[in-house]
Design an enzyme around this catalytic site. Sequence first.
Site, PDB file in Angstrom:
ATOM      1  N   ASP A  67     -21.905   6.284   4.381  1.00 19.50           N
ATOM      2  CA  ASP A  67     -21.179   5.295   3.577  1.00 19.50           C
ATOM      3  C   ASP A  67     -21.222   5.830   2.147  1.00 19.50           C
ATOM      4  OD1 ASP A  67     -20.624   3.216   1.806  1.00 19.50           O
ATOM      5  OD2 ASP A  67     -21.565   1.691   3.076  1.00 19.50           O
ATOM      6  N   VAL A  68     -20.053   6.173   1.602  1.00 19.25           N
ATOM      7  CA  VAL A  68     -20.037   6.859   0.296  1.00 19.25           C
ATOM      8  C   VAL A  68     -20.548   5.994  -0.846  1.00 19.25           C
ATOM      9  CG1 VAL A  68     -18.177   8.483   0.897  1.00 19.25           C
ATOM     10  CG2 VAL A  68     -17.591   6.264  -0.151  1.00 19.25           C
ATOM     11  N   ASN A  94     -11.721  10.858  -0.804  1.00 21.44           N
ATOM     12  CA  ASN A  94     -10.612  10.140  -0.181  1.00 21.44           C
ATOM     13  C   ASN A  94     -10.989   8.738   0.310  1.00 21.44           C
ATOM     14  OD1 ASN A  94      -7.953   9.993   1.448  1.00 21.44           O
ATOM     15  ND2 ASN A  94      -9.562   9.662   2.971  1.00 21.44           N
ATOM     16  N   TYR A 167      -8.804  -3.806  -5.947  1.00 20.23           N
ATOM     17  CA  TYR A 167      -8.267  -2.484  -5.600  1.00 20.23           C
ATOM     18  C   TYR A 167      -7.676  -1.787  -6.831  1.00 20.23           C
ATOM     19  CZ  TYR A 167      -5.650   0.999  -2.863  1.00 20.23           C
ATOM     20  OH  TYR A 167      -5.147   2.164  -2.337  1.00 20.23           O
ATOM     21  N   LYS A 171      -8.832   1.713  -8.743  1.00 19.86           N
ATOM     22  CA  LYS A 171      -7.959   2.883  -8.882  1.00 19.86           C
ATOM     23  C   LYS A 171      -7.745   3.227 -10.356  1.00 19.86           C
ATOM     24  CE  LYS A 171      -7.427   3.597  -4.472  1.00 19.86           C
ATOM     25  NZ  LYS A 171      -7.945   4.809  -3.811  1.00 19.86           N
TER      26      LYS A 171
HETATM   27  C1  BGC Z   1      -2.189   0.989  -0.834  1.00 20.72           C
HETATM   28  C2  BGC Z   1      -1.157   0.610   0.199  1.00 20.72           C
HETATM   29  C3  BGC Z   1       0.187   0.401  -0.455  1.00 20.72           C
HETATM   30  C4  BGC Z   1       0.565   1.536  -1.379  1.00 20.72           C
HETATM   31  C5  BGC Z   1       1.857   1.285  -2.148  1.00 20.72           C
HETATM   32  C6  BGC Z   1      -1.676   2.151  -1.654  1.00 20.72           C
HETATM   33  O1  BGC Z   1      -2.624   2.523  -2.592  1.00 20.72           O
HETATM   34  O2  BGC Z   1      -3.414   1.307  -0.196  1.00 20.72           O
HETATM   35  O3  BGC Z   1      -1.570  -0.544   0.888  1.00 20.72           O
HETATM   36  O4  BGC Z   1       1.187   0.257   0.548  1.00 20.72           O
HETATM   37  O5  BGC Z   1      -0.477   1.770  -2.296  1.00 20.72           O
HETATM   38  O6  BGC Z   1       1.918  -0.006  -2.702  1.00 20.72           O
END
Ligand code: BGC
Length: 269
Positions: A67-68, A94, A167, A171
């Site tokens: 598990d990273v 990744n 998310y 990112k």
């Molecule tokens: C997400 C996907 C999404 C895509 C474009 C990715 O980073 O994991 O769920 O479809 O971005 O929106």
Amino acid sequence: MMKQDLLQDQVAVVTGASSGIGAAIARRMAHAGAAVAVNYSRDVEGAQAVVGAIKKLDGEAIAIQADVSDEAQVKRMFEQSLKAFGTVDILVNNAGIQQDCALVDMTVAQWQRVIDVNLTGQFLCSREAVREFLRQGLRLEVSLAAGKIICISSVHQVIAWAGHVNYTASKGGIDMLMQSMAQELAPKKIRVNSIAPGAIKTHINRAAWQTPEAAARLLKLIPYGRIGVPEDVAKAAVWLACDDSDYITGATLYVDGGMTLYPAFSSGG
Ligand code: BGC
């Protein structure tokens, strides 16, 4: 497909390589001549299938569970990889997850888990890889760089995404982690870059392409008119790992069919 030697005698650690984008990267890197540590967290069958496919083509690979987001497990993964292959030349960060939820309902656990895997995981793996790159030093017979790190980010490092704050924050964080590592490590001849995929057909976004209606909605966001496949990202990863991209560090390569061109603005605005 002809076997190439772009990564001959090099070793790659690819996290989250039991399926999707990671699996395609592991296979392509092996095809380019690298020995590959195929990391997985839970999907042992998936990882073994990737290892099997690589071996079938006379490549070298082993599956390693970790598990990273866990420091001890990441250290153990690198120990196992070093034991098997002697060193590491390429790290592909990744492994990544989504736990989608409206802001008002998001739990701290949902927030934390996504940050832990997507962002802290990239820090932990990069730190271990760089320690080995520095120990090993330049080996000009295999590469012009002492090591290469490829961070798999997302178009959502720049495109805001309602319902996905954990998310997008992870990112966005990867972007600055990548750039700051690139700046810090360039004098040591270590290159650090990101790939920011758009909509790539994998299980993470199945709901977005599974039905014709969903796919049609998704295609409206992709000027190039097709949904991506893991191979699109894997080809870019091999290029960023090999000496053809030797003068490139601190960059993000968008592999997104133009999603970041904001197609909603193609008329009006
Ligand atoms: C997400 C996907 C999404 C895509 C474009 C990715 O980073 O994991 O769920 O479809 O971005 O929106």
